[in-house]
Enzyme design. Sequence first.
Site, short mmCIF file in Angstrom:
data_model
loop_
_atom_site.label_atom_id
_atom_site.label_comp_id
_atom_site.label_asym_id
_atom_site.label_seq_id
_atom_site.Cartn_x
_atom_site.Cartn_y
_atom_site.Cartn_z
N GLU A 100 -5.76 6.58 -1.30
CA GLU A 100 -5.77 5.41 -0.42
C GLU A 100 -6.36 4.19 -1.12
O GLU A 100 -5.91 3.06 -0.89
CB GLU A 100 -6.55 5.72 0.86
CG GLU A 100 -5.99 6.88 1.67
CD GLU A 100 -4.56 6.64 2.16
OE1 GLU A 100 -4.19 5.46 2.36
OE2 GLU A 100 -3.82 7.61 2.33
N ASP A 109 -4.53 0.64 -1.70
CA ASP A 109 -5.05 -0.68 -1.36
C ASP A 109 -5.02 -1.63 -2.56
O ASP A 109 -4.62 -2.79 -2.44
CB ASP A 109 -6.49 -0.57 -0.84
CG ASP A 109 -6.55 -0.03 0.58
OD1 ASP A 109 -5.50 0.06 1.24
OD2 ASP A 109 -7.67 0.30 1.03
N HIS A 155 1.46 4.21 -2.97
CA HIS A 155 1.28 5.66 -2.85
C HIS A 155 2.25 6.43 -3.74
O HIS A 155 1.96 7.54 -4.16
CB HIS A 155 1.44 6.11 -1.40
CG HIS A 155 0.17 6.05 -0.61
ND1 HIS A 155 -1.03 6.56 -1.09
CD2 HIS A 155 -0.09 5.56 0.63
CE1 HIS A 155 -1.97 6.37 -0.16
NE2 HIS A 155 -1.43 5.76 0.87
N HIS A 196 0.84 -1.20 0.00
CA HIS A 196 0.00 0.00 0.00
C HIS A 196 0.87 1.25 0.00
O HIS A 196 0.65 2.18 -0.80
CB HIS A 196 -0.91 -0.02 1.23
CG HIS A 196 -1.69 1.23 1.46
ND1 HIS A 196 -3.03 1.36 1.14
CD2 HIS A 196 -1.33 2.43 1.98
CE1 HIS A 196 -3.44 2.57 1.45
NE2 HIS A 196 -2.43 3.24 1.98
N GLU A 197 1.87 1.29 0.88
CA GLU A 197 2.72 2.48 0.94
C GLU A 197 3.55 2.63 -0.33
O GLU A 197 3.76 3.74 -0.81
CB GLU A 197 3.61 2.43 2.18
CG GLU A 197 2.86 2.37 3.51
CD GLU A 197 1.81 3.45 3.68
OE1 GLU A 197 1.92 4.52 3.06
OE2 GLU A 197 0.84 3.24 4.44
#
Length: 678
Positions: A576, A580, A519, A515-516
């Site tokens: 976000e 995901d 980003h 997830h990070e």
Amino acid sequence: MKYQNLKRYFAALGIVAACFSANAQTIKKFIDPANMDLSVKPGDDFYTYASGNWIKNNPVPAKETRWGSFNELRDFNINAVKTLVEDAAADKSAPVGSVKRRVGDFFAAAMDTVTIEKLGYTPIKADLEKIKQIKDIQGVLDQVAYMRVNGLGGAMFSVGVGQDRKNVNKYMVNIGQGGTTLPDRDYYLKDDTRSVKIREAYNTYLTTLFSLVGNTPEIAKQKAETVFKIEKQFAEAQMSRLEMRDPYATYNKLTVADLNKKTPDINWSTFLPKFQIKGQDTVLVASPKFLASVDGMLKSVSVADWKTYLEWNVLKGSAGSLSSPFVKASFAFTQAQTGQKVQTPRWQRMSSLTDGTIGELLGQLYVAKYFKPEAKARMDAMIVNLRKAFEIRIKGLEWMSEATKQKALEKLAAFKPKVGYTTKWETYTGLDINRNTYFQNLRNASKWGYNENVNRLGKPVDRNRFGMTPPTVNASYSPTMNEITFPAGILQFPFFDPNADDALNYGGIGAVIGHEMSHGFDDSGSQYDAVGNLKNWWTAEDKAKFDAKTKALGEQFDAYTVLDTVHVIGKLTMGENIGDLGGLNAAYTAFKMTKQGQSNEKIDGFTPDQRFFLAWAQVWRGNILPESAAQLIKTDPHSPGPYRTIGAPVNMDVWYTAFDVKPGDKLYKKPEDRIRMW
């Protein structure tokens, strides 16, 4: 490329194979069927299927506004912190100036309610008196600077120092919009039932605090009206949260001379030095329109009204740290917004405050007692795996050209991971902490923090700064640093456990790592290059394809209903949601190279793939009060837990296979409608 053919490819790339060594007896607790509702078809309601019984059995505690896996872990960590701060406070033999003594003195002062009650609002009397002496608009501006520099917080707008987003090796002065108290500008501007209710509660809060410092009911009411009128004007001038998500819209580099032209009644050449900012000829302004509006208000709002507004800024910034009537008034306002039933216990609030104020002192105590080196080693290996998995996925993208892929791979290779805690602890040199002066400790810390920030000007950018304290249950990506950060606090169940099977760890912390990383490639982060500069690295054709995919993802989330007619805001939560979707896909790719990922051996009746998705689901299980849910839809860039649970899986073919999801099931999406991004 089919997963069964990936093994040789992964090995050639040097992926670290995570060890699947936990025995079945140990594993049973990680995915507990008792928490599930097996009467529900996963293809109809995967959230309830995965967590239905847990949700029924875990209502929101009275002292909380929501309750889920994050909250359980935060609760564990705050109790760990409590043990540390109470032990430090009780240890009178700790040397003066030592980490333990400073932590103990801070917490002891915060828990000294006898002294705090006795003082009432004495700690801010001198500040309120100083405001009364203001004679003109220049005095108003001088007070704004004085408050910011002396630990009283900001008013009107924000001033600080951060990286130049187009030249990230340089620090610059950043001036942002501000001036309001309510959590979103909409609460000032909209007349729906909830907004009106929040405004009424805010008016009560204003009136109560003004009354508590000696104003008559009539004067308190007048002052409340004055503050709201000024703040509403600020709200009207502010950019919306959606507008603020555009990094180019908020990047306005201006010379001080040019800024002076936009704000004729604010001379920044003489104003900035009052913020202890000297020798700067250029600044970054998030919203020039907002500052122009502030400048106009300096003419249209009377000095007397500005004094009332500044009084309010002192009151609201201090109320939670004064005697109980102020604290109760603050909580009543919080209750109206969130629905929280009872005030969080003082020990918990003060433990959190200690972490938030001197977190790298407390963090040293936390790491020494609670952080396991084997957790960091396992995390480091998983990050290597996730980076390789992401590399494979980028190379396999059918919609992206080779030119853009190369730039994406360069950015991925440049990611800097930070795990556990900082490599260089902050010493807070010069911060005075006294066991007998709680309020002054807070003032000193705020002043110290501001000075530390502005003193970065002219110095090299510190790329080793960690950004979060060790007990924090969170993770982050910084586009200007191009770094991913995972504090020690999140490296625990249900996200991670060194003894758990790989399905649990890859569906939990693995997906968080992915997830990070994602980003860096979401609708905002993708606008920054490998170094962290705000710079386009896309071909026009690829960017158009990416934008079409984000539009489809936004429409998917727009369709999710939270309360009555309140829907998720797809554009606000876009970053976000991309995180995901990309993260869960990357985690699955990495999982398939583990021993368990390549097997079909069931544990507690679930296949490895099913356990992977169930681990993901249990991270997002939770309950939330309706008042909090309504507020977070406006203010939180994250989608609610139920929709994070299903938002990514319904776009993954492997989820359909794992749970035999078929046409006719409520969550079914046709293969051609599934959004394939990273």
